[in-house]
Motif scaffolding. Structure first.
Motif, PDB file in Angstrom:
ATOM      1  N   GLY A   1     -26.846  29.231 -12.508  1.00  0.00           N
ATOM      2  CA  GLY A   1     -26.381  29.892 -11.297  1.00  0.00           C
ATOM      3  C   GLY A   1     -24.877  29.967 -11.135  1.00  0.00           C
ATOM      4  N   ASN A   2     -24.471  30.348  -9.960  1.00  0.00           N
ATOM      5  CA  ASN A   2     -23.072  30.615  -9.658  1.00  0.00           C
ATOM      6  C   ASN A   2     -22.215  29.363  -9.814  1.00  0.00           C
ATOM      7  OD1 ASN A   2     -21.080  32.488  -8.770  1.00  0.00           O
ATOM      8  ND2 ASN A   2     -21.091  31.484  -6.772  1.00  0.00           N
ATOM      9  N   TYR A   3     -21.066  29.479 -10.500  1.00  0.00           N
ATOM     10  CA  TYR A   3     -20.197  28.340 -10.763  1.00  0.00           C
ATOM     11  C   TYR A   3     -18.818  28.569 -10.147  1.00  0.00           C
ATOM     12  CZ  TYR A   3     -23.576  25.992 -13.627  1.00  0.00           C
ATOM     13  OH  TYR A   3     -24.699  25.326 -14.037  1.00  0.00           O
ATOM     14  N   ALA A   4     -18.497  27.737  -9.148  1.00  0.00           N
ATOM     15  CA  ALA A   4     -17.223  27.868  -8.438  1.00  0.00           C
ATOM     16  C   ALA A   4     -16.433  26.562  -8.440  1.00  0.00           C
ATOM     17  CB  ALA A   4     -17.481  28.321  -7.002  1.00  0.00           C
ATOM     18  N   GLN A   5     -16.781  25.630  -9.346  1.00  0.00           N
ATOM     19  CA  GLN A   5     -16.016  24.390  -9.441  1.00  0.00           C
ATOM     20  C   GLN A   5     -14.593  24.683  -9.941  1.00  0.00           C
ATOM     21  OE1 GLN A   5     -19.126  24.933 -10.604  1.00  0.00           O
ATOM     22  NE2 GLN A   5     -20.306  23.029 -10.793  1.00  0.00           N
ATOM     23  N   PRO A   6     -13.657  23.758  -9.663  1.00  0.00           N
ATOM     24  CA  PRO A   6     -12.243  24.021  -9.998  1.00  0.00           C
ATOM     25  C   PRO A   6     -11.971  24.521 -11.415  1.00  0.00           C
ATOM     26  CG  PRO A   6     -12.390  22.100  -8.607  1.00  0.00           C
ATOM     27  CD  PRO A   6     -13.810  22.501  -8.902  1.00  0.00           C
ATOM     28  N   PRO A   7     -12.570  23.953 -12.485  1.00  0.00           N
ATOM     29  CA  PRO A   7     -12.206  24.485 -13.810  1.00  0.00           C
ATOM     30  C   PRO A   7     -12.634  25.928 -14.021  1.00  0.00           C
ATOM     31  CG  PRO A   7     -13.957  22.843 -13.985  1.00  0.00           C
ATOM     32  CD  PRO A   7     -13.438  22.767 -12.593  1.00  0.00           C
ATOM     33  N   PHE A   8     -13.721  26.329 -13.406  1.00  0.00           N
ATOM     34  CA  PHE A   8     -14.164  27.718 -13.537  1.00  0.00           C
ATOM     35  C   PHE A   8     -13.216  28.661 -12.792  1.00  0.00           C
ATOM     36  CE2 PHE A   8     -17.931  25.108 -14.142  1.00  0.00           C
ATOM     37  CZ  PHE A   8     -18.506  25.675 -15.272  1.00  0.00           C
ATOM     38  N   VAL A   9     -12.829  28.271 -11.595  1.00  0.00           N
ATOM     39  CA  VAL A   9     -11.887  29.093 -10.821  1.00  0.00           C
ATOM     40  C   VAL A   9     -10.538  29.154 -11.525  1.00  0.00           C
ATOM     41  CG1 VAL A   9     -10.686  29.319  -8.612  1.00  0.00           C
ATOM     42  CG2 VAL A   9     -13.095  28.615  -8.658  1.00  0.00           C
ATOM     43  N   GLU A  10     -10.116  28.042 -12.118  1.00  0.00           N
ATOM     44  CA  GLU A  10      -8.853  28.025 -12.849  1.00  0.00           C
ATOM     45  C   GLU A  10      -8.912  28.947 -14.059  1.00  0.00           C
ATOM     46  OE1 GLU A  10      -5.830  24.813 -15.031  1.00  0.00           O
ATOM     47  OE2 GLU A  10      -7.533  24.096 -13.828  1.00  0.00           O
ATOM     48  N   ALA A  11     -10.027  28.931 -14.786  1.00  0.00           N
ATOM     49  CA  ALA A  11     -10.170  29.805 -15.950  1.00  0.00           C
ATOM     50  C   ALA A  11     -10.076  31.270 -15.566  1.00  0.00           C
ATOM     51  CB  ALA A  11     -11.503  29.535 -16.640  1.00  0.00           C
ATOM     52  N   ALA A  12     -10.574  31.605 -14.393  1.00  0.00           N
ATOM     53  CA  ALA A  12     -10.639  33.008 -13.974  1.00  0.00           C
ATOM     54  C   ALA A  12      -9.364  33.517 -13.331  1.00  0.00           C
ATOM     55  CB  ALA A  12     -11.796  33.182 -12.990  1.00  0.00           C
ATOM     56  N   ASN A  13      -8.410  32.630 -13.062  1.00  0.00           N
ATOM     57  CA  ASN A  13      -7.237  33.028 -12.277  1.00  0.00           C
ATOM     58  C   ASN A  13      -5.921  32.615 -12.922  1.00  0.00           C
ATOM     59  OD1 ASN A  13      -8.284  34.201  -9.551  1.00  0.00           O
ATOM     60  ND2 ASN A  13      -9.552  32.395  -9.887  1.00  0.00           N
ATOM     61  N   THR A  14      -5.836  32.742 -14.235  1.00  0.00           N
ATOM     62  CA  THR A  14      -4.577  32.419 -14.912  1.00  0.00           C
ATOM     63  C   THR A  14      -3.555  33.533 -14.678  1.00  0.00           C
ATOM     64  OG1 THR A  14      -5.249  33.526 -16.956  1.00  0.00           O
ATOM     65  CG2 THR A  14      -5.826  31.186 -16.727  1.00  0.00           C
ATOM     66  N   PRO A  15      -2.271  33.235 -14.810  1.00  0.00           N
ATOM     67  CA  PRO A  15      -1.250  34.283 -14.661  1.00  0.00           C
ATOM     68  C   PRO A  15      -1.455  35.458 -15.609  1.00  0.00           C
ATOM     69  CG  PRO A  15      -0.229  32.122 -14.566  1.00  0.00           C
ATOM     70  CD  PRO A  15      -1.663  31.888 -14.946  1.00  0.00           C
ATOM     71  N   VAL A  16      -1.912  35.162 -16.837  1.00  0.00           N
ATOM     72  CA  VAL A  16      -2.152  36.248 -17.797  1.00  0.00           C
ATOM     73  C   VAL A  16      -3.221  37.204 -17.266  1.00  0.00           C
ATOM     74  CG1 VAL A  16      -3.118  36.775 -20.071  1.00  0.00           C
ATOM     75  CG2 VAL A  16      -1.406  34.975 -19.834  1.00  0.00           C
ATOM     76  N   LEU A  17      -4.305  36.659 -16.759  1.00  0.00           N
ATOM     77  CA  LEU A  17      -5.374  37.511 -16.259  1.00  0.00           C
ATOM     78  C   LEU A  17      -4.946  38.264 -15.006  1.00  0.00           C
ATOM     79  CD1 LEU A  17      -8.485  35.237 -16.880  1.00  0.00           C
ATOM     80  CD2 LEU A  17      -7.970  37.417 -17.977  1.00  0.00           C
ATOM     81  N   HIS A  18      -4.262  37.599 -14.094  1.00  0.00           N
ATOM     82  CA  HIS A  18      -3.806  38.290 -12.888  1.00  0.00           C
ATOM     83  C   HIS A  18      -2.871  39.445 -13.245  1.00  0.00           C
ATOM     84  CE1 HIS A  18      -4.769  35.242  -9.443  1.00  0.00           C
ATOM     85  NE2 HIS A  18      -5.804  35.461 -10.240  1.00  0.00           N
ATOM     86  N   SER A  19      -2.011  39.226 -14.216  1.00  0.00           N
ATOM     87  CA  SER A  19      -1.129  40.301 -14.660  1.00  0.00           C
ATOM     88  C   SER A  19      -1.930  41.461 -15.231  1.00  0.00           C
ATOM     89  CB  SER A  19      -0.149  39.770 -15.710  1.00  0.00           C
ATOM     90  OG  SER A  19       0.643  40.809 -16.244  1.00  0.00           O
ATOM     91  N   ALA A  20      -2.933  41.147 -16.048  1.00  0.00           N
ATOM     92  CA  ALA A  20      -3.762  42.204 -16.633  1.00  0.00           C
ATOM     93  C   ALA A  20      -4.548  42.946 -15.557  1.00  0.00           C
ATOM     94  CB  ALA A  20      -4.707  41.607 -17.673  1.00  0.00           C
ATOM     95  N   PHE A  21      -5.032  42.233 -14.543  1.00  0.00           N
ATOM     96  CA  PHE A  21      -5.743  42.901 -13.448  1.00  0.00           C
ATOM     97  C   PHE A  21      -4.809  43.890 -12.747  1.00  0.00           C
ATOM     98  CE2 PHE A  21      -8.358  38.745 -12.746  1.00  0.00           C
ATOM     99  CZ  PHE A  21      -9.054  38.977 -13.917  1.00  0.00           C
ATOM    100  N   ASP A  22      -3.581  43.449 -12.492  1.00  0.00           N
ATOM    101  CA  ASP A  22      -2.596  44.352 -11.879  1.00  0.00           C
ATOM    102  C   ASP A  22      -2.411  45.609 -12.723  1.00  0.00           C
ATOM    103  OD1 ASP A  22      -2.092  42.727  -9.699  1.00  0.00           O
ATOM    104  OD2 ASP A  22      -0.203  41.921 -10.478  1.00  0.00           O
TER     105      ASP A  22
END
Length: 264
Positions: free
Chosen positions: A62-83
């Protein structure tokens, strides 16, 4: 605040527009991937050191929202790519990584290896009928499809199959249906034959690899013929504002440009 360094080159952005995806290596740290795997292994009920306990071809967690999962999904590299791909301010940060289909080496059919796109709205009306969920030409409810690799995935380890450029076929299929769009049942009526001619690539990689995909990209799971279980998540990136195909200022994101080019 805008990210100071772009994650993607101009060539990578154009590859995304043409092919429907771009691969980012080391998009999140390998040690974070290892911590996430530790949590996931515990929830599978299987022993990572005893293959005799790997009795099913796939286990969905099921859905995983623990800190390491949220950290993996929100790195500066990924945020830049999303932009760069969706537009600054046009997407919502990830609060979780959603469902994990953990795939194990097995001679059995996993039962979920058909070609499809990830539909993005309509479940409120029919929560138990997945095939009735919908997608439309403006990709309501989804800005990107994302494939997060949490374990080493080679060609035999059930990497997701991708049809290169298939997002263009789906855009043309969805356009006549307007805002109402089409259900997955309607889209799959011909088994996604309109994209069957497309070249196929495999979403392989090391832990920390992320594939950022156009929401219309046709893809599929496959049986696991390797020796090591595959850990991967495929969450949506949700839009903060709707994808728009007619902008007065012409400031189209690569996601929008790809759709417009397909329909031109």
């Amino acid at each position: 605040m805008p990210n100071p360094l772009p994650a993607l080159s101009a060539a990578q952005i154009e590859q995304f527009v043409a092919d429907g995806f771009v691969r980012i290596d080391t998009a999140f740290p390998a040690d974070i991937a290892a911590e996430c795997r530790r949590i996931l292994w515990a929830d599978t009920g299987c022993d990572p050191d005893d293959p005799s306990t790997w009795t099913r071809p796939v286990i969905r967690l099921g859905n995983y929202a623990q800190p390491p999962f949220v950290e993996a999904a929100n790195t500066p590299v990924l945020h830049s790519a999303f932009d760069q791909l969706v537009g600054a301010g046009r997407w919502t940060p990830q609060g979780s990584l959603g469902t994990f289909p953990i795939r194990f080496p097995s001679p059995d059919d996993p039962g979920d290896a058909g070609w499809h796109i990830d539909v993005s709205f309509g479940w409120e009306e029919n929560p138990s009928d997945f095939l009735s969920w919908r997608a439309n030409v403006s990709s309501k409810g989804r800005a990107l499809l994302m494939l997060f690799v949490f374990s080493e995935v080679g060609e035999d380890d059930a990497p997701t199959r991708i049809r290169v450029g298939s997002h263009r076929d789906i855009a043309r299929q969805l356009a006549p249906a307007g805002e109402a769009g089409l259900s997955l049942r309607e889209l799959a009526a011909d088994n996604f034959a309109t994209s069957a001619h497309r070249k196929q690539v495999l979403a392989a990689g090391m832990p920390g690899t992320v594939y950022l995909c156009h929401p219309f990209l046709v893809h599929a799971a496959q049986p696991h013929h390797g020796t090591r279980p595959r850990f991967m998540a495929q969450p949506p990136l949700q839009p903060r504002e709707p994808i728009t195909l007619d902008r007065a200022d012409g400031s189209y994101s690569p996601v929008e440009r790809a759709i417009r080019l397909a329909l031109a």
